[in-house]
Scaffold this motif. Structure first.
Motif, PDB file in Angstrom:
ATOM      1  N   LEU A  11      30.716  48.489  50.883  1.00  0.00           N
ATOM      2  CA  LEU A  11      29.948  48.140  49.688  1.00  0.00           C
ATOM      3  C   LEU A  11      30.926  47.830  48.565  1.00  0.00           C
ATOM      4  O   LEU A  11      31.966  48.456  48.453  1.00  0.00           O
ATOM      5  N   TRP A  12      30.584  46.879  47.736  1.00  0.00           N
ATOM      6  CA  TRP A  12      31.424  46.537  46.594  1.00  0.00           C
ATOM      7  C   TRP A  12      31.570  47.750  45.695  1.00  0.00           C
ATOM      8  O   TRP A  12      30.654  48.540  45.543  1.00  0.00           O
ATOM      9  N   ASN A  13      32.725  47.853  45.065  1.00  0.00           N
ATOM     10  CA  ASN A  13      32.917  48.904  44.082  1.00  0.00           C
ATOM     11  C   ASN A  13      33.557  48.318  42.826  1.00  0.00           C
ATOM     12  O   ASN A  13      33.892  47.132  42.785  1.00  0.00           O
ATOM     13  N   GLY A  14      33.744  49.146  41.823  1.00  0.00           N
ATOM     14  CA  GLY A  14      34.279  48.684  40.554  1.00  0.00           C
ATOM     15  C   GLY A  14      35.672  48.082  40.654  1.00  0.00           C
ATOM     16  O   GLY A  14      36.012  47.134  39.941  1.00  0.00           O
ATOM     17  N   LEU A  15      36.488  48.622  41.537  1.00  0.00           N
ATOM     18  CA  LEU A  15      37.846  48.107  41.709  1.00  0.00           C
ATOM     19  C   LEU A  15      37.825  46.660  42.203  1.00  0.00           C
ATOM     20  O   LEU A  15      38.585  45.816  41.728  1.00  0.00           O
ATOM     21  N   ASP A  16      36.942  46.364  43.141  1.00  0.00           N
ATOM     22  CA  ASP A  16      36.782  44.985  43.616  1.00  0.00           C
ATOM     23  C   ASP A  16      36.413  44.047  42.480  1.00  0.00           C
ATOM     24  O   ASP A  16      36.994  42.976  42.326  1.00  0.00           O
ATOM     25  N   VAL A  17      35.438  44.445  41.714  1.00  0.00           N
ATOM     26  CA  VAL A  17      34.905  43.580  40.665  1.00  0.00           C
ATOM     27  C   VAL A  17      35.967  43.295  39.604  1.00  0.00           C
ATOM     28  O   VAL A  17      36.180  42.146  39.218  1.00  0.00           O
ATOM     29  N   VAL A  18      36.664  44.331  39.151  1.00  0.00           N
ATOM     30  CA  VAL A  18      37.709  44.140  38.140  1.00  0.00           C
ATOM     31  C   VAL A  18      38.813  43.234  38.678  1.00  0.00           C
ATOM     32  O   VAL A  18      39.242  42.293  38.008  1.00  0.00           O
ATOM     33  N   CYS A  19      39.263  43.514  39.884  1.00  0.00           N
ATOM     34  CA  CYS A  19      40.380  42.744  40.432  1.00  0.00           C
ATOM     35  C   CYS A  19      40.015  41.298  40.743  1.00  0.00           C
ATOM     36  O   CYS A  19      40.862  40.410  40.624  1.00  0.00           O
ATOM     37  N   LEU A  20      38.791  41.052  41.136  1.00  0.00           N
ATOM     38  CA  LEU A  20      38.384  39.674  41.398  1.00  0.00           C
ATOM     39  C   LEU A  20      38.488  38.815  40.152  1.00  0.00           C
ATOM     40  O   LEU A  20      38.775  37.629  40.219  1.00  0.00           O
ATOM     41  N   HIS A  21      38.268  39.418  38.990  1.00  0.00           N
ATOM     42  CA  HIS A  21      38.292  38.670  37.742  1.00  0.00           C
ATOM     43  C   HIS A  21      39.633  38.731  37.029  1.00  0.00           C
ATOM     44  O   HIS A  21      39.879  37.938  36.129  1.00  0.00           O
ATOM     45  N   ARG A  22      40.498  39.672  37.393  1.00  0.00           N
ATOM     46  CA  ARG A  22      41.761  39.870  36.674  1.00  0.00           C
ATOM     47  C   ARG A  22      43.006  39.723  37.532  1.00  0.00           C
ATOM     48  O   ARG A  22      44.095  39.948  37.054  1.00  0.00           O
ATOM     49  N   GLN A  23      42.877  39.378  38.780  1.00  0.00           N
ATOM     50  CA  GLN A  23      44.040  39.307  39.663  1.00  0.00           C
ATOM     51  C   GLN A  23      44.857  38.056  39.400  1.00  0.00           C
ATOM     52  O   GLN A  23      44.301  37.075  38.957  1.00  0.00           O
ATOM     53  N   PRO A  24      46.149  38.052  39.614  1.00  0.00           N
ATOM     54  CA  PRO A  24      46.928  39.218  39.997  1.00  0.00           C
ATOM     55  C   PRO A  24      47.170  40.123  38.793  1.00  0.00           C
ATOM     56  O   PRO A  24      47.396  39.637  37.679  1.00  0.00           O
ATOM     57  N   VAL A  25      47.108  41.419  39.018  1.00  0.00           N
ATOM     58  CA  VAL A  25      47.337  42.364  37.932  1.00  0.00           C
ATOM     59  C   VAL A  25      48.829  42.594  37.767  1.00  0.00           C
ATOM     60  O   VAL A  25      49.610  42.452  38.707  1.00  0.00           O
ATOM     61  N   ASP A  26      49.233  42.943  36.550  1.00  0.00           N
ATOM     62  CA  ASP A  26      50.653  43.170  36.295  1.00  0.00           C
ATOM     63  C   ASP A  26      51.155  44.444  36.965  1.00  0.00           C
ATOM     64  O   ASP A  26      52.210  44.450  37.577  1.00  0.00           O
ATOM     65  N   MET A  27      50.376  45.515  36.838  1.00  0.00           N
ATOM     66  CA  MET A  27      50.852  46.794  37.356  1.00  0.00           C
ATOM     67  C   MET A  27      49.687  47.712  37.687  1.00  0.00           C
ATOM     68  O   MET A  27      48.670  47.688  37.004  1.00  0.00           O
ATOM     69  N   VAL A  28      49.859  48.499  38.742  1.00  0.00           N
ATOM     70  CA  VAL A  28      48.925  49.579  39.044  1.00  0.00           C
ATOM     71  C   VAL A  28      49.715  50.879  39.064  1.00  0.00           C
ATOM     72  O   VAL A  28      50.869  50.908  39.482  1.00  0.00           O
ATOM     73  N   VAL A  29      49.095  51.929  38.582  1.00  0.00           N
ATOM     74  CA  VAL A  29      49.675  53.264  38.606  1.00  0.00           C
ATOM     75  C   VAL A  29      48.816  54.103  39.538  1.00  0.00           C
ATOM     76  O   VAL A  29      47.612  54.212  39.344  1.00  0.00           O
ATOM     77  N   ILE A  30      49.440  54.667  40.553  1.00  0.00           N
ATOM     78  CA  ILE A  30      48.715  55.478  41.526  1.00  0.00           C
ATOM     79  C   ILE A  30      49.214  56.907  41.416  1.00  0.00           C
ATOM     80  O   ILE A  30      50.383  57.193  41.654  1.00  0.00           O
ATOM     81  N   ASP A  31      48.317  57.777  41.016  1.00  0.00           N
ATOM     82  CA  ASP A  31      48.619  59.201  40.854  1.00  0.00           C
ATOM     83  C   ASP A  31      47.533  59.990  41.569  1.00  0.00           C
ATOM     84  O   ASP A  31      46.647  60.560  40.949  1.00  0.00           O
ATOM     85  N   PRO A  32      47.582  59.993  42.915  1.00  0.00           N
ATOM     86  CA  PRO A  32      46.482  60.578  43.675  1.00  0.00           C
ATOM     87  C   PRO A  32      46.541  62.099  43.741  1.00  0.00           C
ATOM     88  O   PRO A  32      47.603  62.698  43.614  1.00  0.00           O
TER      89      PRO A  32
END
Length: 97
Positions: A11-32
């Motif tokens: 199912l689509w999620n918010g990350l898909d929607v943001v990235c479809l409109h803003r890709q390529p993104v400059d940077m992602v920070v992953i702090d899991p």
């Protein structure tokens, strides 16, 4: 929200929607956290967001997504390269037990 039989494998999620409109993104920070494997999220980040820079936290902790993503990126030297590696202290003094 769909009920059991109406669920699809993805199912689509918010990350898909943001990235479809803003890709390529400059940077992602992953702090899991330790309970977040981030397999599905990383697939979206890598293929849809297409970040130029990836900042990973917790790569030294066992069973954290930061560790496997770090190794995954290092195994692809033609696509990714490590620019910086380091550590930081949260407090100027050591923690006491």
């Amino acid at each position: 929200y769909p009920r059991g039989e109406e669920l699809f494998p993805y199912l689509w999620n918010g990350l898909d929607v943001v990235c479809l409109h803003r890709q390529p993104v400059d940077m992602v920070v992953i702090d899991p956290g330790n309970k977040a494997p981030m397999v599905a999220e990383w697939q979206i980040i890598e293929t849809v967001c297409r970040p130029r820079w990836v900042v990973l936290h917790n790569i030294n902790l066992p069973n954290h997504a930061g560790g496997w993503i770090y190794q995954y990126l290092l195994d692809r030297p033609k696509q990714w390269r490590q620019q910086a590696l380091g550590r930081y202290a949260l407090h100027p003094e050591s923690w006491t037990l």
